[in-house]
Design a protein around this motif. Structure first.
Motif, PDB file in Angstrom:
ATOM      1  N   LEU A  35      26.269  56.854  32.039  1.00 16.97           N
ATOM      2  CA  LEU A  35      27.465  56.027  31.908  1.00 16.97           C
ATOM      3  C   LEU A  35      28.523  56.716  31.057  1.00 16.97           C
ATOM      4  CD1 LEU A  35      25.861  52.490  31.369  1.00 16.97           C
ATOM      5  CD2 LEU A  35      27.056  53.302  33.417  1.00 16.97           C
ATOM      6  N   ASP A  36      28.074  57.458  30.040  1.00 19.29           N
ATOM      7  CA  ASP A  36      29.019  58.119  29.142  1.00 19.29           C
ATOM      8  C   ASP A  36      29.654  59.363  29.741  1.00 19.29           C
ATOM      9  OD1 ASP A  36      28.709  56.238  27.175  1.00 19.29           O
ATOM     10  OD2 ASP A  36      27.148  57.352  26.090  1.00 19.29           O
ATOM     11  N   GLU A  37      29.087  59.858  30.847  1.00 21.22           N
ATOM     12  CA  GLU A  37      29.619  61.088  31.442  1.00 21.22           C
ATOM     13  C   GLU A  37      31.054  60.909  31.933  1.00 21.22           C
ATOM     14  OE1 GLU A  37      27.094  62.453  34.548  1.00 21.22           O
ATOM     15  OE2 GLU A  37      25.415  62.922  33.219  1.00 21.22           O
ATOM     16  N   ARG A  38      31.314  59.765  32.606  1.00 23.13           N
ATOM     17  CA  ARG A  38      32.634  59.543  33.197  1.00 23.13           C
ATOM     18  C   ARG A  38      32.958  58.058  33.183  1.00 23.13           C
ATOM     19  NH1 ARG A  38      33.142  62.165  38.984  1.00 23.13           N
ATOM     20  NH2 ARG A  38      35.200  61.232  38.712  1.00 23.13           N
ATOM     21  N   MET A  39      34.236  57.739  33.057  1.00 24.69           N
ATOM     22  CA  MET A  39      34.641  56.340  33.148  1.00 24.69           C
ATOM     23  C   MET A  39      34.357  55.788  34.539  1.00 24.69           C
ATOM     24  SD  MET A  39      35.655  55.451  30.186  1.00 24.69           S
ATOM     25  CE  MET A  39      36.475  53.896  30.502  1.00 24.69           C
ATOM     26  N   ALA A  40      34.398  56.663  35.552  1.00 27.70           N
ATOM     27  CA  ALA A  40      34.125  56.209  36.919  1.00 27.70           C
ATOM     28  C   ALA A  40      32.693  55.712  37.060  1.00 27.70           C
ATOM     29  CB  ALA A  40      34.388  57.342  37.912  1.00 27.70           C
ATOM     30  N   HIS A  41      31.752  56.308  36.292  1.00 26.58           N
ATOM     31  CA  HIS A  41      30.365  55.842  36.316  1.00 26.58           C
ATOM     32  C   HIS A  41      30.279  54.414  35.780  1.00 26.58           C
ATOM     33  CE1 HIS A  41      28.591  60.212  36.176  1.00 26.58           C
ATOM     34  NE2 HIS A  41      29.379  59.998  37.204  1.00 26.58           N
ATOM     35  N   LYS A  42      30.963  54.170  34.654  1.00 27.74           N
ATOM     36  CA  LYS A  42      30.953  52.829  34.076  1.00 27.74           C
ATOM     37  C   LYS A  42      31.583  51.821  35.035  1.00 27.74           C
ATOM     38  CE  LYS A  42      31.120  54.251  29.214  1.00 27.74           C
ATOM     39  NZ  LYS A  42      31.901  54.212  27.950  1.00 27.74           N
ATOM     40  N   ALA A  43      32.701  52.222  35.642  1.00 32.31           N
ATOM     41  CA  ALA A  43      33.405  51.306  36.541  1.00 32.31           C
ATOM     42  C   ALA A  43      32.518  50.903  37.715  1.00 32.31           C
ATOM     43  CB  ALA A  43      34.691  51.961  37.047  1.00 32.31           C
ATOM     44  N   ALA A  44      31.836  51.883  38.332  1.00 34.53           N
ATOM     45  CA  ALA A  44      30.980  51.585  39.480  1.00 34.53           C
ATOM     46  C   ALA A  44      29.786  50.729  39.072  1.00 34.53           C
ATOM     47  CB  ALA A  44      30.505  52.888  40.133  1.00 34.53           C
ATOM     48  N   PHE A  45      29.156  51.071  37.946  1.00 35.30           N
ATOM     49  CA  PHE A  45      27.961  50.343  37.503  1.00 35.30           C
ATOM     50  C   PHE A  45      28.280  48.886  37.202  1.00 35.30           C
ATOM     51  CE2 PHE A  45      24.984  48.849  34.259  1.00 35.30           C
ATOM     52  CZ  PHE A  45      23.763  49.204  34.808  1.00 35.30           C
ATOM     53  N   TRP A  46      29.333  48.658  36.417  1.00 37.13           N
ATOM     54  CA  TRP A  46      29.631  47.273  36.024  1.00 37.13           C
ATOM     55  C   TRP A  46      30.243  46.478  37.165  1.00 37.13           C
ATOM     56  CZ3 TRP A  46      27.065  45.396  32.322  1.00 37.13           C
ATOM     57  CH2 TRP A  46      26.655  46.196  31.258  1.00 37.13           C
ATOM     58  N   ARG A  47      30.919  47.171  38.078  1.00 39.56           N
ATOM     59  CA  ARG A  47      31.429  46.444  39.249  1.00 39.56           C
ATOM     60  C   ARG A  47      30.272  45.929  40.096  1.00 39.56           C
ATOM     61  NH1 ARG A  47      32.649  46.739  44.455  1.00 39.56           N
ATOM     62  NH2 ARG A  47      31.640  48.740  44.703  1.00 39.56           N
ATOM     63  N   LEU A  48      29.237  46.767  40.293  1.00 37.26           N
ATOM     64  CA  LEU A  48      28.085  46.330  41.072  1.00 37.26           C
ATOM     65  C   LEU A  48      27.311  45.243  40.337  1.00 37.26           C
ATOM     66  CD1 LEU A  48      26.684  49.619  42.650  1.00 37.26           C
ATOM     67  CD2 LEU A  48      28.176  47.913  43.645  1.00 37.26           C
ATOM     68  N   ARG A  49      27.215  45.376  39.027  1.00 39.16           N
ATOM     69  CA  ARG A  49      26.560  44.333  38.244  1.00 39.16           C
ATOM     70  C   ARG A  49      27.295  43.001  38.399  1.00 39.16           C
ATOM     71  NH1 ARG A  49      21.470  43.769  36.920  1.00 39.16           N
ATOM     72  NH2 ARG A  49      20.630  45.401  35.596  1.00 39.16           N
ATOM     73  N   HIS A  50      28.626  43.094  38.324  1.00 40.61           N
ATOM     74  CA  HIS A  50      29.428  41.887  38.498  1.00 40.61           C
ATOM     75  C   HIS A  50      29.241  41.321  39.905  1.00 40.61           C
ATOM     76  CE1 HIS A  50      32.801  39.128  38.035  1.00 40.61           C
ATOM     77  NE2 HIS A  50      33.196  39.511  39.231  1.00 40.61           N
ATOM     78  N   GLY A  51      29.144  42.212  40.888  1.00 39.69           N
ATOM     79  CA  GLY A  51      28.942  41.761  42.260  1.00 39.69           C
ATOM     80  C   GLY A  51      27.642  41.007  42.434  1.00 39.69           C
TER      81      GLY A  51
END
Length: 334
Positions: A35-51
């Motif tokens: 998650l800390d590697e890129r902001m895009a990783h955080k965005a994808a992970f939390w978007r799917l979690r929210h989904g």
């Protein structure tokens, strides 16, 4: 597979593993590092979690009529033995979640009264904010209008002509060697050489993206073709208000520009200010960014056009930003 799709697939696999029952402290550390590697990783992970949280509200996807519409766990889906065509379980879950985010209000693809209306020549066709519409032209060509778009057509003439007054449209043009098809977009003209393409007009700024075939983009104010350029499949032409014209090969960006036809906005490491501007095209309650530093945050992912609430929830959850209503708008602040 695009970089954004690969990140989303990886995020889905992390979630599947996390829900699998054998999650360890080492796994927790590895996920945190990813998650800390890129902001895009955080965005994808939390978007799917929210989904997945949204899926709890609308029920699990893919059940046959009569089956209970109760929430099923990730573990059930990952270990159910289902056969997913062409993609892995994580990819299927990611696709399913992409559908659940904003599923309560799907973007309209047609006008409420007529899904495909033949446009007489000349004719003015407009779409209000949040509405998309398809029109069929007399020559067999098709135009799909995005939100807040206006076009005038004169397709019975030779040459066949369309004026994009504002907004964005997808063109699927029937090739006729005896009758060129010309799109006028402010100071630019786009002459079709038999193709499918998108034109977006933001005042005097014009963007052309080609999905197949070729088009010629030129300065309408010049008698010479010195400022003309021909672009083909996977290319984008960017025409600025100062007369500058830039053409580049960008197939990933072309695909992202076409996302609205499937009801989604696709961001790949884009500035938050630009992503918010895209969302604001589809809503009557705009999002405002209160701090220039916030505007420069980079964001990636795929979002339902009509689910700005899910997008804002992501900004709060994954980026730690404050989101608050203020009058007729919504403010995003540090």
């Amino acid at each position: 597979m695009s970089q954004a799709a690969e990140i989303e697939e990886a995020a889905a696999r992390w979630i599947v593993r996390q829900e699998g029952g054998d999650w360890s402290p080492e796994d927790d550390a590895a996920l945190a590092a990813w998650l800390d590697e890129r902001m895009a990783h955080k965005a994808a992970f939390w978007r799917l979690r929210h989904g997945w949280a949204e899926a709890d509200r609308v029920g699990a996807l893919g059940f046959q009529p009569g089956e209970p519409r109760a929430r099923r766990s990730w573990r059930h889906w990952a270990g159910s033995g289902r056969t997913w065509p062409r993609v892995g379980a994580a990819g299927a879950i990611a696709a399913a979640l992409a559908l659940t985010v904003g599923i309560a209000g799907l973007t309209l693809r047609t006008s409420p009264d007529d899904p495909t209306q033949a446009a007489p020549a000349p004719a003015l066709v407009q779409t209000p904010v949040g509405i998309q519409r398809t029109i069929a032209l007399r020559d067999g060509s098709k135009i799909e209008l995005n939100t807040a778009t206006a076009v005038r057509t004169a397709v019975g003439a030779n040459p066949r002509e369309v004026w994009l007054e504002k907004g964005e449209a997808y063109f699927d043009i029937v090739h006729r060697p005896d009758a060129p098809f010309v799109v006028h977009a402010g100071p630019r003209t786009v002459t079709v050489l038999g193709t499918r393409f998108i034109v977006r007009r933001d005042d005097e700024k014009v963007t052309v993206a080609v999905l197949s075939g070729r088009v010629r983009v030129e300065d309408a104010s010049k008698a010479t073709s010195a400022r003309a350029t021909v672009i083909g499949q996977g290319d984008i032409a960017l025409a600025q208000s100062n007369g500058a014209l830039l053409a580049l090969a960008a197939p990933g960006r072309v695909d992202a520009m076409a996302g609205w036809r499937d009801g989604v906005l696709v961001f790949n490491n884009q500035r938050l200010e630009d992503a918010v501007a895209d969302f604001n095209r589809y809503t009557k309650r705009p999002i405002r960014i209160a701090d220039p530093a916030v505007a420069n945050i980079r964001i990636g992912g795929t979002f339902q056009i009509d689910n700005s609430a899910g997008f804002l929830d992501l900004l709060h959850t994954a980026y730690g930003l404050q989101v608050r209503p203020e009058g007729d708008s919504i403010v995003v602040a540090p």
